[in-house]
Scaffold this motif. Structure first.
Motif, mmCIF file in Angstrom:
data_model
loop_
_atom_site.group_PDB
_atom_site.id
_atom_site.type_symbol
_atom_site.label_atom_id
_atom_site.label_comp_id
_atom_site.label_asym_id
_atom_site.label_seq_id
_atom_site.Cartn_x
_atom_site.Cartn_y
_atom_site.Cartn_z
ATOM 1 N N TYR A 117 0.761 -1.103 0.124
ATOM 2 C CA TYR A 117 -0.052 -0.152 0.048
ATOM 3 C C TYR A 117 0.867 1.261 0.035
ATOM 4 C CZ TYR A 117 1.281 0.726 4.781
ATOM 5 O OH TYR A 117 1.962 0.911 6.196
ATOM 6 N N VAL A 175 -0.015 5.048 1.148
ATOM 7 C CA VAL A 175 -0.896 6.352 1.570
ATOM 8 C C VAL A 175 0.019 7.401 2.068
ATOM 9 C CG1 VAL A 175 -2.774 6.732 3.049
ATOM 10 C CG2 VAL A 175 -2.582 4.567 2.166
ATOM 11 N N ARG A 202 0.133 7.392 6.057
ATOM 12 C CA ARG A 202 0.459 6.353 6.602
ATOM 13 C C ARG A 202 1.854 5.718 6.167
ATOM 14 N NH1 ARG A 202 -4.520 4.112 5.849
ATOM 15 N NH2 ARG A 202 -3.713 2.433 5.146
ATOM 16 N N SER A 237 0.636 -4.952 2.775
ATOM 17 C CA SER A 237 -0.532 -4.645 2.891
ATOM 18 C C SER A 237 -1.129 -5.861 3.692
ATOM 19 C CB SER A 237 -1.280 -4.697 1.429
ATOM 20 O OG SER A 237 -1.283 -5.914 0.952
ATOM 21 N N ASN A 241 -12.201 -1.565 8.061
ATOM 22 C CA ASN A 241 -11.049 -0.808 7.383
ATOM 23 C C ASN A 241 -9.972 -0.584 8.517
ATOM 24 O OD1 ASN A 241 -11.809 -1.348 4.812
ATOM 25 N ND2 ASN A 241 -12.925 0.856 4.831
ATOM 26 N N GLN A 242 -10.480 -0.138 9.496
ATOM 27 C CA GLN A 242 -9.404 0.306 10.540
ATOM 28 C C GLN A 242 -8.897 -1.103 11.308
ATOM 29 O OE1 GLN A 242 -8.478 3.093 11.675
ATOM 30 N NE2 GLN A 242 -9.845 4.104 10.122
ATOM 31 N N ARG A 276 -5.942 -2.874 9.215
ATOM 32 C CA ARG A 276 -4.551 -2.180 9.608
ATOM 33 C C ARG A 276 -4.019 -3.093 10.897
ATOM 34 N NH1 ARG A 276 -6.172 3.945 8.908
ATOM 35 N NH2 ARG A 276 -7.259 3.889 6.942
ATOM 36 N N SER A 304 -3.694 1.227 -4.309
ATOM 37 C CA SER A 304 -4.239 2.036 -2.916
ATOM 38 C C SER A 304 -5.386 2.931 -3.502
ATOM 39 C CB SER A 304 -3.033 3.023 -2.206
ATOM 40 O OG SER A 304 -2.328 1.812 -1.641
ATOM 41 N N ARG A 318 -8.637 0.708 -4.170
ATOM 42 C CA ARG A 318 -9.008 0.092 -3.055
ATOM 43 C C ARG A 318 -9.530 1.140 -2.000
ATOM 44 N NH1 ARG A 318 -4.010 -2.965 -3.755
ATOM 45 N NH2 ARG A 318 -3.098 -1.824 -2.145
ATOM 46 N N GLU A 345 -7.875 3.520 -0.346
ATOM 47 C CA GLU A 345 -7.142 3.657 0.595
ATOM 48 C C GLU A 345 -6.610 5.037 0.727
ATOM 49 O OE1 GLU A 345 -5.344 -0.864 0.903
ATOM 50 O OE2 GLU A 345 -4.148 0.948 0.028
ATOM 51 N N THR A 346 -6.431 5.875 -0.372
ATOM 52 C CA THR A 346 -6.089 7.195 -0.525
ATOM 53 C C THR A 346 -6.986 7.912 -1.691
ATOM 54 O OG1 THR A 346 -4.013 8.517 -0.791
ATOM 55 C CG2 THR A 346 -4.345 6.749 -2.127
#
Length: 275
Positions: free
Chosen positions: A73, A75, A78, A83, A159-160, A163, A243, A246, A248-249
């Motif tokens: 990933y 981002v 982050r 991933s 999602n959280q 990670r 990313s 998906r 993610e950003t």
């Protein structure tokens, strides 16, 4: 709140209600869960993993572009790294592992959920877990947007939790196994699917165009003109594109708009360049 635990030589039991509390159905569920844990440990010890075979399977898996495309990933806030998709695949290959994410409590009044992520090596009885609070909000255009829809809250918690799950899995897996997997996946991205580099670049540019990213923004990101892009640049852009797809950003975070001379002059004079 974050909790981390590592245990060895002690049976790892799931969180259960205190003895004598709850209905008969609860007690039956307690007994079932305890038996399930004991059986998992017994099976893992009776059929230990073949580490040499696991390394061979990992190398083969990481040569597949389908996995390599999802292995990293990138981002803005982050950074970048392996991933959760790679973490789950490596856990499957390593074997005798249990892992997951659970929502343990939801408080609609305080607009937050408590989520637990865990990974457990059933063979060595090593476990790590992380318990944390997830606010029912989502960042949108730099501001917090409250979430009220049940499905939106569930997706946000998932999602959280993903990670934290990634970190839990990597915490109990051999570091060199994970590092070599990343190296193989990276090489797969650099080498591509056998197509010439220029063909891969053309395909990449077309894919970014569908996401609303033009060539000047890509060139600004990697600080090189299109004609100078290398296979390593294509690998980096593939990770960023994954990313974006998906969610993610955001596009403007990954590829800030290109500033023109007129925009810089207008900004310096206090004029809104978009007006």
């Amino acid at each position: 709140m974050v909790e981390q635990r590592n245990t060895r030589d002690v049976a790892v039991m799931p969180a259960l209600p205190a003895a004598g509390v709850g209905s008969e159905a609860t007690r039956v569920e307690q007994a079932r869960a305890v038996a399930e844990v004991a059986a998992a440990v017994q099976v893992a010890q009776m059929t230990p993993r073949d580490e040499r075979n696991a390394w061979l399977v990992m190398e083969q898996a990481c040569r597949r572009k389908g996995l390599a495309d999802r292995a990293f990933y990138a981002v803005k806030n982050r950074g970048s790294g392996p991933s959760v998709h790679l973490a789950r695949e490596l856990a499957r290959i390593w074997g005798n592992m249990d892992y997951g994410v659970r929502e343990t409590h939801r408080d609609d009044d305080l607009a937050r959920s408590e989520v637990l992520a865990f990974a457990w090596d059933q063979q060595t009885n090593s476990r790590t877990s992380r318990s944390f609070l997830v606010p029912h909000v989502r960042m949108a255009n730099g501001a917090r947007k409250p979430l009220t829809d049940v499905q939106d809250i569930h997706l946000n918690n998932t999602n959280q939790g993903a990670r934290a799950l990634r970190e839990c899995i990597f915490a109990i897996m051999p570091a060199d196994f994970v590092a070599e997997a990343q190296e193989h996946c990276r090489n797969t991205l650099v080498n591509g699917d056998g197509a010439p580099l220029q063909t891969r670049i053309t395909k990449l540019v077309e894919g970014f165009a569908q996401l609303g990213v033009d060539v000047p923004r890509i060139e600004q990101r990697i600080e090189r003109k299109r004609g100078q892009w290398t296979a390593s640049d294509v690998a980096d852009l593939t990770i960023i594109g994954g990313s974006l797809k998906r969610g993610e950003t955001a596009v403007d975070e990954a590829f800030p708009p290109v500033l023109t001379l007129d925009m810089v002059t207008a900004s310096a004079s206090g004029v809104d360049p978009s007006a």
